[in-house]
Design a protein around this motif. Sequence first.
Motif, short mmCIF file in Angstrom:
data_model
loop_
_atom_site.label_atom_id
_atom_site.label_comp_id
_atom_site.label_asym_id
_atom_site.label_seq_id
_atom_site.Cartn_x
_atom_site.Cartn_y
_atom_site.Cartn_z
N HIS A 15 40.84 28.60 37.17
CA HIS A 15 40.93 28.43 35.45
C HIS A 15 40.28 29.61 34.88
O HIS A 15 39.12 30.04 35.10
CB HIS A 15 39.86 27.18 35.43
N ALA A 17 39.81 31.76 31.44
CA ALA A 17 39.45 31.81 29.94
C ALA A 17 38.79 33.16 29.42
O ALA A 17 38.27 33.96 30.04
CB ALA A 17 38.37 30.45 29.69
N THR A 23 38.74 38.21 29.69
CA THR A 23 39.02 37.31 30.55
C THR A 23 38.03 37.06 31.84
O THR A 23 37.62 38.04 32.44
CB THR A 23 40.48 37.69 31.12
N GLU A 69 45.25 27.59 35.50
CA GLU A 69 45.32 27.25 34.00
C GLU A 69 44.69 28.34 33.19
O GLU A 69 43.66 28.87 33.80
CB GLU A 69 44.30 26.05 33.74
N GLU A 71 43.44 29.80 29.70
CA GLU A 71 43.20 29.19 27.90
C GLU A 71 43.41 30.40 27.28
O GLU A 71 43.76 31.24 27.37
CB GLU A 71 41.48 29.09 28.12
N ALA A 104 47.99 28.27 27.74
CA ALA A 104 47.93 27.92 26.45
C ALA A 104 48.31 28.86 25.42
O ALA A 104 48.72 30.10 25.91
CB ALA A 104 46.28 27.71 25.90
N ALA A 107 47.93 32.92 25.30
CA ALA A 107 47.41 33.34 26.67
C ALA A 107 48.53 33.93 27.38
O ALA A 107 49.84 33.52 27.16
CB ALA A 107 47.01 32.03 27.46
#
Length: 266
Positions: A15, A17, A23, A69, A71, A104, A107
Amino acid sequence: MTLTRRTRTGELHLHFARRGGRTALLRDRQKAPLMVVRPFELPCGTLMVFIVNPTGGVLGGDHSEIRVEVEPGARALVLTQSAARVQPSPDGAAATQDLRFRVAAGARLEYYPERTLPFAGSRLRQTLRAELEPGAELGLSETLASGRVHSGERLRFAEYDSRTEVWQGGRRVYLDRQRLVPGDETRAPGIWAARDYAASGVWVGAGEVTDWPATAGILATGRTAGGAVWLRGAAARGPVLDTALGVAREALRAQLFGAPPLRVRR
């Protein structure tokens, strides 16, 4: 489970973000034999991680689950440390791998694994699904060898089955399905002929491609009906294909992402 068959299920959930203008890898869930080494920030600000399989190979019957994932505003690059050596199991079971990416708006995720190298008698079934929000960016390329060529195992694997889908805003923009079951026909000229290395790839970004990269007789690019950019290539020698792929990849990244070249030190 018999004594001749031992299976493993590896899990890797990452994950990414943006925090403090950079980052960061917020969470990583790892289950052997999948793991990642410490993330590295590249000069361009992208955060890079290497997926590592310390066992040295993918065995028939093994299952791998990879989830990534990213973000908004984050930039992630996922690589593998070495080629995926797919080995057979005593009972002929297939190794399976399931990858799911979520990116997202604003991103970027790039996934460029090393070559898949299927051993004689091996089976690999892989699915990859990337779900992008509008405004998300994705880069993906993969290469496949016809086997351990220098060991006399050209097209001696039992099965290679791969399905890659990219969705953006609820609409599928790219689909690639390959299923290879070598036999007398696939060993004949006209299918792989004298080429033992193949490449495929897809990129999604907001930029316009005006200079389409291509290498005569080796590599071509184009655009799908959904707007994604595809790549296909094949060559008799791995280094020749890798060079052409690297040049094309950087040309597409520059035009679609407005990104500087990746400077990765292994």
